[in-house]
Design a protein around this motif. Sequence first.
Motif, PDB file in Angstrom:
ATOM      1  N   ARG A 204       0.868  -1.172   0.000  1.00 18.99           N
ATOM      2  CA  ARG A 204       0.000   0.000   0.000  1.00 18.99           C
ATOM      3  C   ARG A 204       0.912   1.231   0.000  1.00 18.99           C
ATOM      4  NH1 ARG A 204      -4.726  -1.644  -1.543  1.00 18.99           N
ATOM      5  NH2 ARG A 204      -5.405   0.462  -1.027  1.00 18.99           N
ATOM      6  N   ALA A 205       0.456   2.311  -0.580  1.00 21.57           N
ATOM      7  CA  ALA A 205       1.324   3.490  -0.665  1.00 21.57           C
ATOM      8  C   ALA A 205       0.489   4.754  -0.524  1.00 21.57           C
ATOM      9  CB  ALA A 205       2.073   3.499  -2.006  1.00 21.57           C
ATOM     10  N   PRO A 206       1.096   5.851  -0.052  1.00 16.86           N
ATOM     11  CA  PRO A 206       0.342   7.102   0.114  1.00 16.86           C
ATOM     12  C   PRO A 206      -0.171   7.655  -1.204  1.00 16.86           C
ATOM     13  CG  PRO A 206       2.695   7.437   0.506  1.00 16.86           C
ATOM     14  CD  PRO A 206       2.471   5.968   0.453  1.00 16.86           C
ATOM     15  N   PHE A 207       0.468   7.275  -2.310  1.00 17.14           N
ATOM     16  CA  PHE A 207       0.009   7.793  -3.602  1.00 17.14           C
ATOM     17  C   PHE A 207      -0.723   6.741  -4.417  1.00 17.14           C
ATOM     18  CE2 PHE A 207       3.556   5.506  -5.229  1.00 17.14           C
ATOM     19  CZ  PHE A 207       4.647   5.805  -4.438  1.00 17.14           C
ATOM     20  N   ARG A 208      -1.112   5.613  -3.819  1.00 17.70           N
ATOM     21  CA  ARG A 208      -1.947   4.652  -4.532  1.00 17.70           C
ATOM     22  C   ARG A 208      -3.357   5.220  -4.597  1.00 17.70           C
ATOM     23  NH1 ARG A 208      -1.835  -0.751  -5.882  1.00 17.70           N
ATOM     24  NH2 ARG A 208       0.165  -1.094  -4.829  1.00 17.70           N
ATOM     25  N   ASP A 209      -3.853   5.445  -5.809  1.00 16.81           N
ATOM     26  CA  ASP A 209      -5.138   6.136  -5.935  1.00 16.81           C
ATOM     27  C   ASP A 209      -5.799   5.755  -7.248  1.00 16.81           C
ATOM     28  OD1 ASP A 209      -7.177   7.757  -5.089  1.00 16.81           O
ATOM     29  OD2 ASP A 209      -6.276   9.623  -5.776  1.00 16.81           O
ATOM     30  N   ASP A 210      -7.139   5.772  -7.249  1.00 14.25           N
ATOM     31  CA  ASP A 210      -7.925   5.519  -8.454  1.00 14.25           C
ATOM     32  C   ASP A 210      -8.583   6.817  -8.905  1.00 14.25           C
ATOM     33  OD1 ASP A 210      -7.288   2.823  -8.158  1.00 14.25           O
ATOM     34  OD2 ASP A 210      -9.075   2.436  -6.952  1.00 14.25           O
ATOM     35  N   ILE A 211      -9.118   6.799 -10.109  1.00 14.82           N
ATOM     36  CA  ILE A 211      -9.779   7.973 -10.656  1.00 14.82           C
ATOM     37  C   ILE A 211     -11.085   8.243  -9.917  1.00 14.82           C
ATOM     38  CG2 ILE A 211     -11.062   6.647 -12.385  1.00 14.82           C
ATOM     39  CD1 ILE A 211      -9.531  10.125 -12.982  1.00 14.82           C
ATOM     40  N   ASP A 212     -11.407   9.490  -9.711  1.00 11.51           N
ATOM     41  CA  ASP A 212     -12.728   9.875  -9.221  1.00 11.51           C
ATOM     42  C   ASP A 212     -13.554  10.231 -10.456  1.00 11.51           C
ATOM     43  OD1 ASP A 212     -14.976  10.879  -8.043  1.00 11.51           O
ATOM     44  OD2 ASP A 212     -13.918  12.081  -6.548  1.00 11.51           O
ATOM     45  N   LEU A 213     -14.390   9.299 -10.895  1.00 15.41           N
ATOM     46  CA  LEU A 213     -15.122   9.473 -12.159  1.00 15.41           C
ATOM     47  C   LEU A 213     -16.057  10.672 -12.114  1.00 15.41           C
ATOM     48  CD1 LEU A 213     -15.933   5.718 -12.895  1.00 15.41           C
ATOM     49  CD2 LEU A 213     -14.152   7.123 -13.952  1.00 15.41           C
ATOM     50  N   ASP A 214     -16.511  11.048 -10.918  1.00 11.24           N
ATOM     51  CA  ASP A 214     -17.417  12.199 -10.796  1.00 11.24           C
ATOM     52  C   ASP A 214     -16.744  13.500 -11.223  1.00 11.24           C
ATOM     53  OD1 ASP A 214     -19.410  10.579  -9.845  1.00 11.24           O
ATOM     54  OD2 ASP A 214     -18.915  10.927  -7.734  1.00 11.24           O
ATOM     55  N   ASP A 215     -15.415  13.536 -11.154  1.00 12.94           N
ATOM     56  CA  ASP A 215     -14.690  14.773 -11.444  1.00 12.94           C
ATOM     57  C   ASP A 215     -14.387  14.963 -12.928  1.00 12.94           C
ATOM     58  OD1 ASP A 215     -14.695  15.322  -8.768  1.00 12.94           O
ATOM     59  OD2 ASP A 215     -12.637  14.637  -8.406  1.00 12.94           O
ATOM     60  N   LEU A 216     -14.670  13.951 -13.759  1.00 13.27           N
ATOM     61  CA  LEU A 216     -14.318  14.036 -15.174  1.00 13.27           C
ATOM     62  C   LEU A 216     -15.322  14.883 -15.955  1.00 13.27           C
ATOM     63  CD1 LEU A 216     -13.290  10.322 -15.923  1.00 13.27           C
ATOM     64  CD2 LEU A 216     -11.779  12.292 -15.623  1.00 13.27           C
ATOM     65  N   SER A 217     -14.792  15.792 -16.779  1.00 15.56           N
ATOM     66  CA  SER A 217     -15.639  16.572 -17.682  1.00 15.56           C
ATOM     67  C   SER A 217     -15.907  15.758 -18.939  1.00 15.56           C
ATOM     68  CB  SER A 217     -14.942  17.879 -18.048  1.00 15.56           C
ATOM     69  OG  SER A 217     -13.775  17.601 -18.828  1.00 15.56           O
ATOM     70  N   LYS A 218     -16.717  16.319 -19.844  1.00 18.65           N
ATOM     71  CA  LYS A 218     -17.039  15.604 -21.080  1.00 18.65           C
ATOM     72  C   LYS A 218     -15.773  15.284 -21.869  1.00 18.65           C
ATOM     73  CE  LYS A 218     -20.718  16.781 -23.321  1.00 18.65           C
ATOM     74  NZ  LYS A 218     -21.726  17.484 -24.176  1.00 18.65           N
ATOM     75  N   ASP A 219     -14.872  16.266 -21.986  1.00 17.70           N
ATOM     76  CA  ASP A 219     -13.630  16.040 -22.734  1.00 17.70           C
ATOM     77  C   ASP A 219     -12.676  15.121 -21.981  1.00 17.70           C
ATOM     78  OD1 ASP A 219     -14.474  17.608 -24.830  1.00 17.70           O
ATOM     79  OD2 ASP A 219     -13.507  19.427 -24.073  1.00 17.70           O
ATOM     80  N   SER A 220     -12.597  15.281 -20.666  1.00 18.88           N
ATOM     81  CA  SER A 220     -11.645  14.468 -19.910  1.00 18.88           C
ATOM     82  C   SER A 220     -12.067  13.005 -19.833  1.00 18.88           C
ATOM     83  CB  SER A 220     -11.414  15.051 -18.508  1.00 18.88           C
ATOM     84  OG  SER A 220     -12.609  15.135 -17.774  1.00 18.88           O
ATOM     85  N   TRP A 221     -13.357  12.722 -19.967  1.00 20.18           N
ATOM     86  CA  TRP A 221     -13.807  11.330 -20.074  1.00 20.18           C
ATOM     87  C   TRP A 221     -13.137  10.664 -21.275  1.00 20.18           C
ATOM     88  CZ3 TRP A 221     -16.159   7.426 -17.659  1.00 20.18           C
ATOM     89  CH2 TRP A 221     -16.922   7.682 -16.524  1.00 20.18           C
ATOM     90  N   ARG A 222     -13.131  11.363 -22.403  1.00 17.62           N
ATOM     91  CA  ARG A 222     -12.521  10.794 -23.621  1.00 17.62           C
ATOM     92  C   ARG A 222     -11.012  10.647 -23.438  1.00 17.62           C
ATOM     93  NH1 ARG A 222     -16.249  14.360 -26.513  1.00 17.62           N
ATOM     94  NH2 ARG A 222     -14.540  15.835 -26.842  1.00 17.62           N
ATOM     95  N   ASP A 223     -10.388  11.670 -22.848  1.00 12.19           N
ATOM     96  CA  ASP A 223      -8.933  11.609 -22.641  1.00 12.19           C
ATOM     97  C   ASP A 223      -8.557  10.477 -21.684  1.00 12.19           C
ATOM     98  OD1 ASP A 223      -8.721  13.801 -24.293  1.00 12.19           O
ATOM     99  OD2 ASP A 223      -8.590  15.255 -22.648  1.00 12.19           O
ATOM    100  N   TYR A 224      -9.364  10.316 -20.633  1.00 10.92           N
ATOM    101  CA  TYR A 224      -9.088   9.262 -19.662  1.00 10.92           C
ATOM    102  C   TYR A 224      -9.243   7.880 -20.319  1.00 10.92           C
ATOM    103  CZ  TYR A 224      -9.417   6.233 -15.581  1.00 10.92           C
ATOM    104  OH  TYR A 224      -9.207   5.227 -14.669  1.00 10.92           O
ATOM    105  N   ALA A 225     -10.299   7.702 -21.108  1.00 10.62           N
ATOM    106  CA  ALA A 225     -10.522   6.428 -21.791  1.00 10.62           C
ATOM    107  C   ALA A 225      -9.364   6.106 -22.731  1.00 10.62           C
ATOM    108  CB  ALA A 225     -11.842   6.472 -22.566  1.00 10.62           C
ATOM    109  N   HIS A 226      -8.860   7.115 -23.437  1.00  4.57           N
ATOM    110  CA  HIS A 226      -7.738   6.914 -24.351  1.00  4.57           C
ATOM    111  C   HIS A 226      -6.490   6.470 -23.579  1.00  4.57           C
ATOM    112  CE1 HIS A 226      -4.479   8.008 -27.195  1.00  4.57           C
ATOM    113  NE2 HIS A 226      -5.380   7.728 -28.135  1.00  4.57           N
ATOM    114  N   ALA A 227      -6.233   7.118 -22.427  1.00  3.55           N
ATOM    115  CA  ALA A 227      -5.068   6.762 -21.609  1.00  3.55           C
ATOM    116  C   ALA A 227      -5.193   5.331 -21.073  1.00  3.55           C
ATOM    117  CB  ALA A 227      -4.918   7.755 -20.455  1.00  3.55           C
ATOM    118  N   CYS A 228      -6.401   4.941 -20.684  1.00  4.41           N
ATOM    119  CA  CYS A 228      -6.623   3.566 -20.200  1.00  4.41           C
ATOM    120  C   CYS A 228      -6.383   2.557 -21.320  1.00  4.41           C
ATOM    121  CB  CYS A 228      -8.039   3.418 -19.656  1.00  4.41           C
ATOM    122  SG  CYS A 228      -8.345   4.302 -18.112  1.00  4.41           S
TER     123      CYS A 228
END
Length: 482
Positions: A384-408
């Motif tokens: 476990r680590a202090p910087f282990r973290d997942d995405i907060d999907l609620d914070d994604l905008s319309k454009d960032s949803w697409r960018d996040y999906a591309h990165a995944c």
Amino acid sequence: MAEGNNKPKSSNSKASSQKRSRKATGVAPVQQLQSRVEAYRELAEAYVKYPCVMRPGDLTGLARRLHVRSTIIEDHAVRIDEKAEGASEKFEELADSLFSFFRGTSLLFHRDMLGEDERMPTVLALGDVHPENFGIMPNADNVPIFGVNDFDDVLYGPFTWDLKRGITGFLIAAKEEGDQKKKHREKIVRKFVEGYRDGMEFYARHDKEASQQMRPDNSPKVIRRMFKKARNSRKEWLWDRYLNETGRGFRANDELTPISSRISEFQGYINDVAKQNGIDPGGRAGQLKVKDVCIRHGQGTASLGLPRYYCLIEGPSKNASDDLIIEFKRARQSALEGLVPENDFVAGEKGDRIAHGQRVHLAHGDVFYGSVEIDDMSFMSRERAPFRDDIDLDDLSKDSWRDYAHACGQALAQAHARSDDAGELDYRIEPRIIEAMQPFDLFVDDLLCFGREAVKRLKRDHKFFKMDLKRGAFDMTQKHYR
């Protein structure tokens, strides 16, 4: 003497005798229903062999409802029988939303796919791809990186299985978590598949999958924001969430139950992991000394109700500012076992299989990924680590949803591309996958059709599940009464 008098008793005579005995005692035999993995393996082989075989996804009405019920009970049999803490909590969480239901019923999802895509290239599949199974985690040098982060279901199978699971997850999450319209949801899915293609083409040209990492300095903007949010000093993280007032052990609360009496036992498990992975005393793990052990409650979705332990390792400064926390989580059988088309590659069993998945999928990943036996059960380990973290999907905008999906999609491509570097494949996989995705527009359209159908089926299954949960269907396992 008559010849017939020397004949052995027939099996019918034996059965009749057993029947009379049961009748006399008034006790009927009851058997626990066994795992159906092998039965589904045979069905998967039949689907590949014959042109027309009915699969669970073809069931409707009551037959489908009974299949959903029995599969979920089978998948959680140990937790139900042991009255495991967290089992009922998991069922309530599955009922809460369609996305939670999707995340927590990987076996149900993949049984609908059994035998599918036999002609497609084989990789070490992640098994449970969805938007929240990518995140920030430590690499071998304790530097935060972004990538796939859940290896519980890894198994060698067609690369398309991960894409199909992933696009279904993005379709559901973009609606439930992001409130995105249908047209935009499908654009997000296309970006995910395009990211996968772009990543695979990059590794086919540059052959850098063995060393490439997505870090704060080379990641897209949406991922850089995740790195920034995940920043936290180890000292603050330890004292805010885990340490008691002395700094010598875990605090006791709803999430943590200290079991300090087992320190010496877990010291042995830490030593085993260190030996497996070549971790020598003297680095950032100090002398690899276990300070305390606790049970961790209520974590995860698919793993709720499974035993989980945290080990506190004393850091080199010995002042409770740089201690490490190593997690031991019970390993389970992959949801893909017996369902993927037969292949020649073996990932291992339970904890060993999960550790193999992390080593293959991540370049220079967490050195504490390993496998041990605790109470005669297989457990996987990780830091476990202090910087282990997942995405907060609620914070994604319309454009960032697409960018996040591309990165995944790019991260998944690297994980798959490493199947021929760190995995068992003995040939270059990238060119085969690129060719198998052609023509690309048709490939994407087929995936979208699969995703739409899967979402409709999941909605019906979720409705069945909630009806059954209210009626106590998951309070006990099913038994065979004949």
